[in-house]
Write an enzyme that holds these catalytic residues in place. Sequence first.
Site, PDB file in Angstrom:
ATOM      1  NE  ARG A 106      -3.711   0.827   2.137  1.00 46.48           N
ATOM      2  CZ  ARG A 106      -4.839   1.205   2.705  1.00 46.48           C
ATOM      3  NH1 ARG A 106      -4.958   2.099   3.732  1.00 46.48           N
ATOM      4  NH2 ARG A 106      -5.970   0.523   2.456  1.00 46.48           N
ATOM      5  CG  HIS A 133      -8.525   0.552  -2.252  1.00 49.89           C
ATOM      6  ND1 HIS A 133      -7.808  -0.502  -1.842  1.00 49.89           N
ATOM      7  CD2 HIS A 133      -9.089   1.102  -0.963  1.00 49.89           C
ATOM      8  CE1 HIS A 133      -8.049  -0.881  -0.530  1.00 49.89           C
ATOM      9  NE2 HIS A 133      -8.640   0.140   0.081  1.00 49.89           N
ATOM     10  CD  GLN A 136     -12.847  -0.859   0.061  1.00 51.82           C
ATOM     11  OE1 GLN A 136     -12.004  -0.556   0.725  1.00 51.82           O
ATOM     12  NE2 GLN A 136     -14.268  -0.986   0.362  1.00 51.82           N
ATOM     13  CG  ASP A 229     -13.144   7.294  -0.247  1.00 53.89           C
ATOM     14  OD1 ASP A 229     -13.015   7.040   0.896  1.00 53.89           O
ATOM     15  OD2 ASP A 229     -12.397   7.035  -1.034  1.00 53.89           O
ATOM     16  CB  CYS A 270     -13.806   2.388   1.053  1.00 52.83           C
ATOM     17  SG  CYS A 270     -13.422   4.117   0.829  1.00 52.83           S
ATOM     18  NE  ARG A 315     -11.230  -4.282   1.333  1.00 56.06           N
ATOM     19  CZ  ARG A 315     -10.304  -3.341   1.757  1.00 56.06           C
ATOM     20  NH1 ARG A 315     -10.375  -2.468   2.528  1.00 56.06           N
ATOM     21  NH2 ARG A 315      -8.943  -3.620   1.109  1.00 56.06           N
TER      22      ARG A 315
HETATM   23  N1  NVA Z   1      -9.544   7.463  -0.866  1.00 56.47           N
HETATM   24  C1  NVA Z   1      -9.144   6.906   0.441  1.00 56.47           C
HETATM   25  C2  NVA Z   1      -9.644   5.354   0.788  1.00 56.47           C
HETATM   26  C3  NVA Z   1      -9.246   4.858   1.923  1.00 56.47           C
HETATM   27  C4  NVA Z   1      -9.545   3.483   2.104  1.00 56.47           C
HETATM   28  C5  NVA Z   1      -8.055   7.236   0.288  1.00 56.47           C
HETATM   29  O1  NVA Z   1      -7.002   6.749  -0.442  1.00 56.47           O
HETATM   30  O2  NVA Z   1      -7.547   7.576   1.522  1.00 56.47           O
HETATM   31  N1   CP Z   2     -11.107   0.783   3.470  1.00 55.78           N
HETATM   32  C1   CP Z   2      -9.708   0.555   3.469  1.00 55.78           C
HETATM   33  O1   CP Z   2      -9.004   0.403   2.728  1.00 55.78           O
HETATM   34  O2   CP Z   2      -9.392   0.752   4.862  1.00 55.78           O
HETATM   35  P1   CP Z   2      -8.121   0.925   5.593  1.00 55.78           P
HETATM   36  O3   CP Z   2      -7.522   2.239   4.910  1.00 55.78           O
HETATM   37  O4   CP Z   2      -8.261   1.006   7.195  1.00 55.78           O
HETATM   38  O5   CP Z   2      -7.121  -0.265   5.172  1.00 55.78           O
END
Ligand code: NVA
Ligand code: CP
Length: 333
Positions: A106, A133, A136, A229, A270, A315
């Site tokens: 990540r 993602h 997700q 989101d 998410c 997930r």
């Molecule tokens: N769009 C958000 C998703 C988190 C799961 C981010 O990248 O922070």
């Molecule tokens: N939805 C998601 O990816 O959550 P986290 O950022 O907690 O992993």
Amino acid sequence: MDFYGRDFLRILDFSEDELRYMLTIAKKFKQYKKEHKMHKFFPDKNIAILFEKTSTRTRCSFEVAGYDLGMGVTFLDPSGSQMGHKESIADTARVLARLYDGIEYRGFDQKIVDDLAKYSSVPVWNGLTDECHPTQALGDFMTIEEHFGHLEGLTLAFVGDTRNNVANSLMAMSAKMGVNFIACGPSELRPSDEIVAKCRPIAEKNGSTITITSDLAELYGKADIIYTDVWLSLGEPQEKWGERIELLKQYQVNSEMMAKAKETAIFLHCLPSFHDLNTSIARDVNKVFGIDEMEVTNEVFESKQSLVIDQAENRMHTIKAIMFLTLYKKEEK
Ligand code: NVA
Ligand code: CP
């Protein structure tokens, strides 16, 4: 279908049948979990999970799924590894691939996870980048299918920052699964022409549409799923809060919006979400901008229509399916 040894970097790398098969395997694993049926297929394997951005769901899903499959799991955060600071991605990938059977990443640029995959001889799984993602979206479609009993013909409306990573993967997954996708948000935050150009022909082939709009009326009476989101994603500068709130406040998911979607509509997110003042970031934003709910109201978040906790659970089942399929060599068993 052969998944063995493949990476999971983006939804568009997989065919419709492959994605459906992943959902089928995830369903099987969910059943095993509920029945307490052991499924430790890989007692001889270990995985490394690298996080350059924070995480709760993705990290825990990879860890639990790894343990359930019988594997050892090593978690590395930016302070716990040399990657990017002291060691190149190529060197990191080549070393980790000697020690581990799979690598989750990540972080920021999609190029980093693509490079890891390029230099790694073991599967690399994308746990979120600035661009997409994909784990997700797979989990979300499991939740949608569980709820409605089917996918084809449904309409998913993503409301808010429609050019973010989650929206991009949902657009791709919608196109693949024959789900109509509406990206509804300010024109300043519209999805890139490139992603739309890639997804639209796939959607057309599968009998669905992709609509990019700033007009909320486009989803009224049509949306089966309203998805939103956060207004500022991980890695984006905090100074942007003011600008984002201005752009996005009219796209907040609230009871009036839900009432105008289909009567049977569900709400998805998410997570994490700013729907109250129970986080330090939400309180900081509240002090400066005076708002106490952001992308979704607490009322909608806590309503019967909201499936966000089921979504978070799925997930884990879908990540387990991805790891299982890419690590399982048919001749071995
Ligand atoms: N769009 C958000 C998703 C988190 C799961 C981010 O990248 O922070
Ligand atoms: N939805 C998601 O990816 O959550 P986290 O950022 O907690 O992993």
